[in-house]
Scaffold this active site. Structure first.
Site, PDB file in Angstrom:
ATOM      1  N   SER A 109      29.329  44.408  38.222  1.00  0.00           N
ATOM      2  CA  SER A 109      30.336  45.374  37.749  1.00  0.00           C
ATOM      3  C   SER A 109      30.052  45.711  36.296  1.00  0.00           C
ATOM      4  O   SER A 109      29.569  44.861  35.532  1.00  0.00           O
ATOM      5  CB  SER A 109      31.741  44.773  37.860  1.00  0.00           C
ATOM      6  OG  SER A 109      32.677  45.625  37.233  1.00  0.00           O
ATOM      7  N   TYR A 161      37.440  38.023  36.212  1.00  0.00           N
ATOM      8  CA  TYR A 161      36.601  38.863  37.082  1.00  0.00           C
ATOM      9  C   TYR A 161      35.355  39.314  36.321  1.00  0.00           C
ATOM     10  O   TYR A 161      34.229  39.235  36.833  1.00  0.00           O
ATOM     11  CB  TYR A 161      37.414  40.066  37.544  1.00  0.00           C
ATOM     12  CG  TYR A 161      36.620  41.143  38.265  1.00  0.00           C
ATOM     13  CD1 TYR A 161      36.321  41.015  39.616  1.00  0.00           C
ATOM     14  CD2 TYR A 161      36.168  42.273  37.587  1.00  0.00           C
ATOM     15  CE1 TYR A 161      35.589  42.000  40.271  1.00  0.00           C
ATOM     16  CE2 TYR A 161      35.446  43.252  38.239  1.00  0.00           C
ATOM     17  CZ  TYR A 161      35.156  43.114  39.581  1.00  0.00           C
ATOM     18  OH  TYR A 161      34.434  44.084  40.221  1.00  0.00           O
TER      19      TYR A 161
END
Ligand code: NAP
Length: 251
Positions: A146, A160
């Site tokens: 990501s 995350y």
């Protein structure tokens, strides 16, 4: 390709599956909970001429990951095909928006178990089967990281972001470790992409709220990420390994 897509039933993973749904490919679609979404996708893939099965497995569970790969082995073998040679290591989760100061151990364990340990377990099982030095035929792995790995996701989900930082580092190391075995390992780093993951983290309007900070002025579509993944997975990217490809609208 003899391919496994983890988290392949919805979102970015499902778009990868659809992009590769043509004859000549055998695709194992892994999912966690939503059996009907996975079954619907299997029927679409089969209609497009590829072979496909859906396999339920939580990537955070070692026995379930081992079972996923065992079922894939049987599937490829029944079709008279060689071993696994392609993996999209895509399954991942976010937890609700929170400051690090408020994150419980349970939450941290859940995010890291799925996004880091799960991705490692999946990569391990794939590597074992692809390594030429262990009887495999080489292959290609694309990890789904990501843009959060380089942005940090403050006041939302630093956990995350850090889990995706681990995926970047795993990609760099594994690419070097497996190059001589005929395996390429790359990653994509999507930015804000229109999928259900934001709703699952309690922020269904997240892409709309943040789009002003994206230089291209819009969120991305899952297909735009899938196209990048499929390119890295394919022989068209034959000299790419250890690459981290941003698909983030310039952010
Ligand atoms: P999504 O729409 O929420 O889909 C998630 C998929 O993963 C579903 O198929 C789900 O299956 C499966 N899954 C969830 N937990 C799993 C587990 N423990 N084991 C196996 N499968 C599991 O997500 P997405 O947006 O497509 O995200 C895919 C990947 O892209 C993730 O790694 C995510 O971190 C990354 N990413 C997404 C964005 C974004 O903006 N969307 C941005 C950057 C990176 P069920 O439906 O059965 O639960």
């Amino acid at each position: 390709m003899n391919l496994i897509v983890t988290g392949g039933s919805r979102g970015i993973g499902a778009q990868c599956v659809l992009a590769l749904a043509k004859s000549g490919h055998a695709i194992v679609i892994n999912y966690a909970r939503d059996a009907s979404a996975a079954a619907l996708l299997v029927s679409k893939v089969q209609a497009a001429g590829a072979d496909a099965i859906a396999v339920q497995a939580d990537v955070a569970s070692e026995p379930q990951v081992v079972q996923l790969f065992a079922q894939a082995d049987v599937f490829f073998s029944r079709l008279g095909r060689g071993p696994l040679n392609a993996l999209i290591n895509n399954a991942g989760i976010v937890a609700p928006k929170a400051m690090v100061a408020d994150m419980s151990l349970e939450r941290l364990r859940s995010v890291f178990d799925t996004n880091v340990l799960g991705a490692f377990l999946v990569a391990r099982e794939a590597a074992k089967r692809m390594m030429r030095s262990r009887g495999g035929e080489g292959g290609s792995i694309v990890n789904v990281s990501s843009a959060a790995a380089r942005l940090g996701s403050p006041a939302e989900y630093v956990d995350y972001a850090a889990s995706k930082g681990a995926i970047d580092t795993m990609t760099l190391g594994l690419a070097k470790e497996l190059a001589a075995d005929g395996i390429r390992v790359n990653a994509v780093r999507p930015g804000l992409i229109e999928t259900d993951i934001h709703a699952s983290g309690g922020q269904p309007d997240r892409v709309a709220r943040f789009k002003s900070v994206i230089p291209m002025g819009r969120g991305g579509q899952a297909k735009e990420v899938a196209d990048a993944i499929c390119w890295l997975l394919s022989d068209a990217a034959s000299y790419c390994t250890g690459s981290l490809l941003d698909v983030a609208g310039g952010r």
